[in-house]
Design an enzyme around this catalytic site. Structure first.
Site, mmCIF file in Angstrom:
data_model
loop_
_atom_site.group_PDB
_atom_site.id
_atom_site.type_symbol
_atom_site.label_atom_id
_atom_site.label_comp_id
_atom_site.label_asym_id
_atom_site.label_seq_id
_atom_site.Cartn_x
_atom_site.Cartn_y
_atom_site.Cartn_z
ATOM 1 N N ASP A 173 0.829 -1.209 0.000
ATOM 2 C CA ASP A 173 0.000 0.000 0.000
ATOM 3 C C ASP A 173 0.863 1.258 0.000
ATOM 4 O O ASP A 173 0.590 2.215 0.724
ATOM 5 C CB ASP A 173 -0.949 0.006 1.200
ATOM 6 C CG ASP A 173 -2.117 0.975 1.000
ATOM 7 O OD1 ASP A 173 -2.458 1.271 -0.154
ATOM 8 O OD2 ASP A 173 -2.687 1.429 2.011
ATOM 9 N N LYS A 207 1.958 4.686 -1.183
ATOM 10 C CA LYS A 207 1.322 5.841 -1.822
ATOM 11 C C LYS A 207 1.748 7.075 -1.038
ATOM 12 O O LYS A 207 2.235 6.957 0.110
ATOM 13 C CB LYS A 207 -0.207 5.693 -1.799
ATOM 14 C CG LYS A 207 -0.813 5.524 -0.411
ATOM 15 C CD LYS A 207 -2.317 5.318 -0.485
ATOM 16 C CE LYS A 207 -2.905 5.093 0.902
ATOM 17 N NZ LYS A 207 -4.355 4.869 0.868
ATOM 18 N N ASN A 254 0.941 7.530 2.670
ATOM 19 C CA ASN A 254 1.614 6.664 3.638
ATOM 20 C C ASN A 254 3.108 6.964 3.752
ATOM 21 O O ASN A 254 3.864 6.171 4.310
ATOM 22 C CB ASN A 254 1.408 5.192 3.280
ATOM 23 C CG ASN A 254 -0.001 4.722 3.589
ATOM 24 O OD1 ASN A 254 -0.701 5.342 4.387
ATOM 25 N ND2 ASN A 254 -0.427 3.652 2.966
ATOM 26 N N ASP A 288 1.978 2.906 7.917
ATOM 27 C CA ASP A 288 0.768 2.111 7.675
ATOM 28 C C ASP A 288 1.073 0.748 7.050
ATOM 29 O O ASP A 288 1.039 0.573 5.835
ATOM 30 C CB ASP A 288 -0.229 2.867 6.804
ATOM 31 C CG ASP A 288 -1.632 2.268 6.908
ATOM 32 O OD1 ASP A 288 -1.754 1.107 7.358
ATOM 33 O OD2 ASP A 288 -2.607 2.948 6.540
ATOM 34 N N THR A 336 -4.546 0.537 -2.864
ATOM 35 C CA THR A 336 -5.236 1.735 -3.320
ATOM 36 C C THR A 336 -5.287 1.672 -4.836
ATOM 37 O O THR A 336 -4.236 1.589 -5.475
ATOM 38 C CB THR A 336 -4.496 2.995 -2.849
ATOM 39 O OG1 THR A 336 -4.436 2.981 -1.410
ATOM 40 C CG2 THR A 336 -5.212 4.255 -3.312
#
Length: 359
Positions: A140, A142, A145, A161, A182
């Site tokens: 994840d 991105k 984060n 995260d 995401t």
């Protein structure tokens, strides 16, 4: 010997932390600032409601296992300081990142050059290489984060995260198959459900790099379906040309090598770190900030408007419109995909950042 003597005794200790203001909130957890009572040091505490997490405790246990494996090992990885539980809640105490999110900080700068983007990507990739070396796939990555440890100009950038991260046993390898992440940052193999692993993080690095250089993502489309189709075909361009005229060839080549459809042909984290884009000292000296900020703010405004229209239409369809709008948080979220082994309770929730995961 009595039967009770063989039962494990629950260790009860007085709480060593005092919680303060709320820093963020999800559907089953809240992140609060906290202070260690004895030392006076400040941290972030992720407070997870056990009743809301019923049946999905493995997700938190997994996050703890991942953080325990990588904490204190790299300056660009969030550190798990402590974890404990009470009757009602689970607590994960981590570094307190006060420097803000990556892109918000960029937009507040007075100027922003390709060399600045290089430093950010190099730090992130160095941490990703460390995670991969330790058998972790983040899944994840991105901008939301990626957090700065402090407001200082030379602050460390932290990968945060780890809720979707997984420990991958190389000797007993089993490909991960659940659709999660995401949407705009997810690799083709995640959508195909053909099995995925560490290469999905490199794909995400390619999307982040593209985003950092122009202010919009390569697969941004009007709907998640169109976005997914674009990702499956790696359908992206370096356009409009005016936004990319001052971006180096090395940067575009780096992005192309990250956004390679076949995961086995994608660069590894170690190979990416050696790419000329990150190793060369020659960079374009044109200020990218005006275009980056303009594009980022335009997309944010557009998406907010689209979300509002969708919420209004949903209320109309349900016959709720009566002249006054009251939109509950869950009514503003779109359907998500299930996480590993998580039971679908029929309640679709969209966490902050829009990643796909049942919480």
């Amino acid at each position: 010997m009595s039967s009770n003597s063989s039962q494990p005794r629950v260790q009860v200790q007085p709480c060593r932390y005092k919680t303060g203001k709320t820093l963020g909130q999800g559907s089953y957890s809240v992140v609060k600032e906290c202070v260690h009572i004895d030392t006076g040091r400040y941290y972030a505490a992720k407070v997870i409601n056990k009743s809301l997490m019923a049946g999905r405790e493995h997700m938190v246990r997994n996050e703890i296992a991942v953080l325990k494996r990588v904490s204190m090992g790299h300056q660009n990885v969030l550190t798990l300081v402590d974890y404990f539980e009470t009757v009602n809640n689970l607590y994960l105490v981590t570094d307190l990142a006060l420097g803000g999110e990556l892109f918000d900080r960029i937009c507040r700068k007075g100027s922003y050059y390709e060399s600045d983007a290089v430093e950010l990507i190099r730090s992130t990739l160095s941490a990703v290489a460390y995670l991969h070396e330790n058998g972790i796939v983040h899944r994840d990555l991105k901008p939301e984060n990626l957090l700065f440890r402090t407001p200082d100009e030379n602050s460390d950038l932290l990968i945060a995260d780890f809720g979707l991260s997984r420990i991958v046993d190389e000797e007993k390898f089993h490909a991960l198959t659940t659709t999660c992440g995401t949407p705009g940052y997810m690799a083709p193999e995640i959508f195909k459900k053909t099995g995925h692993g560490k290469p999905v993080d490199i794909w995400a690095i390619g999307v982040i790099t593209y985003f950092l250089l122009c202010g919009y993502t390569p697969f941004d489309r009007d709907s998640h379906v169109d976005e997914m189709q674009a990702i499956l075909r790696a359908d992206y361009k370096f356009e409009p040309a005016t936004y990319w005229a001052d971006v180096s060839r090395e940067a575009r080549d780096f992005i192309n090598k990250c956004l390679t459809i076949a995961p086995e042909k994608r660069m590894t984290a170690v190979e990416a770190l050696a790419h000329p884009f990150l190793s060369s000292e020659t960079k374009h000296s044109h200020d990218l900030l005006p275009n980056v900020r303009k594009n980022f703010n335009a997309k944010r405004t557009l998406h907010a408007a689209i979300d509002t229209i969708r919420a209004i239409n949903k209320l109309k369809e349900g016959g709720v419109m009566n002249g006054a709008l009251s939109i509950a948080p869950e009514d503003q979220r779109e359907p998500t995909a299930e996480d590993e082994n998580a039971n679908n309770d029929g309640l679709w929730r969209r966490p902050t950042g829009g990643r796909m995961r049942v919480e």
